[in-house]
Motif scaffolding. Sequence first.
Motif, PDB file in Angstrom:
ATOM      1  N   UNK A 147       6.051   2.783   3.897  1.00 53.05           N
ATOM      2  CA  UNK A 147       5.425   3.543   4.979  1.00 53.05           C
ATOM      3  C   UNK A 147       6.589   4.095   5.791  1.00 53.05           C
ATOM      4  N   UNK A 148       6.798   5.387   5.665  1.00 49.44           N
ATOM      5  CA  UNK A 148       7.979   5.986   6.298  1.00 49.44           C
ATOM      6  C   UNK A 148       7.733   6.313   7.766  1.00 49.44           C
ATOM      7  N   UNK A 149       7.472   5.281   8.550  1.00 52.04           N
ATOM      8  CA  UNK A 149       7.296   5.451  10.006  1.00 52.04           C
ATOM      9  C   UNK A 149       6.239   6.498  10.323  1.00 52.04           C
ATOM     10  N   UNK A 150       5.162   6.436   9.577  1.00 56.27           N
ATOM     11  CA  UNK A 150       4.083   7.400   9.781  1.00 56.27           C
ATOM     12  C   UNK A 150       3.173   6.916  10.912  1.00 56.27           C
ATOM     13  N   UNK A 151       2.782   7.808  11.832  1.00 54.97           N
ATOM     14  CA  UNK A 151       1.889   7.391  12.928  1.00 54.97           C
ATOM     15  C   UNK A 151       0.585   6.806  12.414  1.00 54.97           C
ATOM     16  N   UNK A 152       0.017   5.904  13.204  1.00 56.62           N
ATOM     17  CA  UNK A 152      -1.179   5.189  12.768  1.00 56.62           C
ATOM     18  C   UNK A 152      -2.409   6.073  12.678  1.00 56.62           C
ATOM     19  N   UNK A 153      -2.335   7.296  13.178  1.00 56.86           N
ATOM     20  CA  UNK A 153      -3.469   8.212  13.025  1.00 56.86           C
ATOM     21  C   UNK A 153      -3.636   8.658  11.574  1.00 56.86           C
ATOM     22  N   UNK A 154      -2.649   8.337  10.740  1.00 52.50           N
ATOM     23  CA  UNK A 154      -2.749   8.539   9.293  1.00 52.50           C
ATOM     24  C   UNK A 154      -2.916   7.157   8.655  1.00 52.50           C
ATOM     25  N   UNK A 155      -3.993   6.978   7.913  1.00 49.64           N
ATOM     26  CA  UNK A 155      -4.262   5.674   7.321  1.00 49.64           C
ATOM     27  C   UNK A 155      -4.534   5.839   5.830  1.00 49.64           C
ATOM     28  N   UNK A 156      -3.633   5.344   4.979  1.00 53.19           N
ATOM     29  CA  UNK A 156      -3.861   5.488   3.541  1.00 53.19           C
ATOM     30  C   UNK A 156      -4.735   4.375   3.005  1.00 53.19           C
ATOM     31  N   UNK A 157      -5.353   4.676   1.861  1.00 49.22           N
ATOM     32  CA  UNK A 157      -6.164   3.667   1.171  1.00 49.22           C
ATOM     33  C   UNK A 157      -6.034   3.905  -0.323  1.00 49.22           C
ATOM     34  N   UNK A 158      -5.819   2.842  -1.067  1.00 45.99           N
ATOM     35  CA  UNK A 158      -5.697   2.941  -2.525  1.00 45.99           C
ATOM     36  C   UNK A 158      -6.618   1.905  -3.156  1.00 45.99           C
ATOM     37  N   UNK A 159      -7.870   2.267  -3.396  1.00 50.60           N
ATOM     38  CA  UNK A 159      -8.830   1.297  -3.929  1.00 50.60           C
ATOM     39  C   UNK A 159      -8.563   0.889  -5.376  1.00 50.60           C
ATOM     40  N   UNK A 160      -7.946   1.768  -6.132  1.00 52.10           N
ATOM     41  CA  UNK A 160      -7.571   1.456  -7.514  1.00 52.10           C
ATOM     42  C   UNK A 160      -6.413   2.371  -7.893  1.00 52.10           C
ATOM     43  N   UNK A 161      -5.854   2.167  -9.050  1.00 51.89           N
ATOM     44  CA  UNK A 161      -4.632   2.901  -9.408  1.00 51.89           C
ATOM     45  C   UNK A 161      -4.879   4.371  -9.690  1.00 51.89           C
ATOM     46  N   UNK A 162      -6.135   4.793  -9.739  1.00 51.48           N
ATOM     47  CA  UNK A 162      -6.444   6.199 -10.017  1.00 51.48           C
ATOM     48  C   UNK A 162      -6.778   7.009  -8.781  1.00 51.48           C
ATOM     49  N   UNK A 163      -7.036   6.347  -7.671  1.00 53.39           N
ATOM     50  CA  UNK A 163      -7.493   7.037  -6.471  1.00 53.39           C
ATOM     51  C   UNK A 163      -6.654   6.668  -5.255  1.00 53.39           C
ATOM     52  N   UNK A 164      -6.405   7.687  -4.464  1.00 51.45           N
ATOM     53  CA  UNK A 164      -5.650   7.508  -3.222  1.00 51.45           C
ATOM     54  C   UNK A 164      -6.293   8.364  -2.148  1.00 51.45           C
ATOM     55  N   UNK A 165      -6.477   7.775  -0.979  1.00 53.22           N
ATOM     56  CA  UNK A 165      -7.063   8.501   0.137  1.00 53.22           C
ATOM     57  C   UNK A 165      -6.080   8.526   1.308  1.00 53.22           C
ATOM     58  N   UNK A 166      -6.250   9.535   2.138  1.00 56.64           N
ATOM     59  CA  UNK A 166      -5.528   9.581   3.406  1.00 56.64           C
ATOM     60  C   UNK A 166      -6.556   9.863   4.491  1.00 56.64           C
TER      61      UNK A 166
END
Lengths: 114, 111
Positions: free
Chosen positions: A57-76
Amino acid sequence: ETGVTQTPRHLVMGMTNKKSLKCEQHLGHNAMYWYKQSAKKPLELMFVYNFKEQTENNSVPSRFSPECPNSSHLFLHLHTLQPEDSALYLCASSQDPGDIHGYTFGSGTRLTVV
Amino acid sequence: GESVGLHLPTLSVQEGDNSIINCAYSNSASDYFIWYKQESGKGPQFIIDIRSNMDKRQGQRVTVLLNKTVKHLSLQIAATQPGDSAVYFCAEIEGNTPLVFGKGTRLSVIA
């Protein structure tokens, strides 16, 4: 199509909105990334997931929240953004972070915060 | 295009001429250096890489040169074509850490 699909392609949101960016890959890759592309810093790494675990996490503000439910999907997930967050958000995947040949990028989501 | 609006150095080249795009890097410990091409409306795409113990590597119409003494990397494109118009990024990798990109150069090919 590169094998990495991002939706939506364009997004306009107000500063009080909550929205999510989606990235999907069916390349069998284990690592997924979010990069931010703006005028000031052309390709800035935000988050790294390897085997569904966040490894960077490169010092990204908390207003950005990632989620990776499985290895095929990524959300921001986006919440209470600022106009300076307007940029192109690129998702990428690779077999592992050190895979020099295998970073595959999506076409990005152009985000405008008003 | 999606790379429009980036404040980048620009190189304009006549069609058929050779192009040279330069990049300075800072991490002496990088194991590989890579060039990516980003066309309008698309994400970056891999072009060519060079291992840190090499000085030169050639691909199809492209050559990458690495000068470790001055931490300089260049991409040479032979017989530049309109389809080469894009933003070009250098990137580096150290071990198993993620790709780190340089600032980029916009190449415009004049027909």
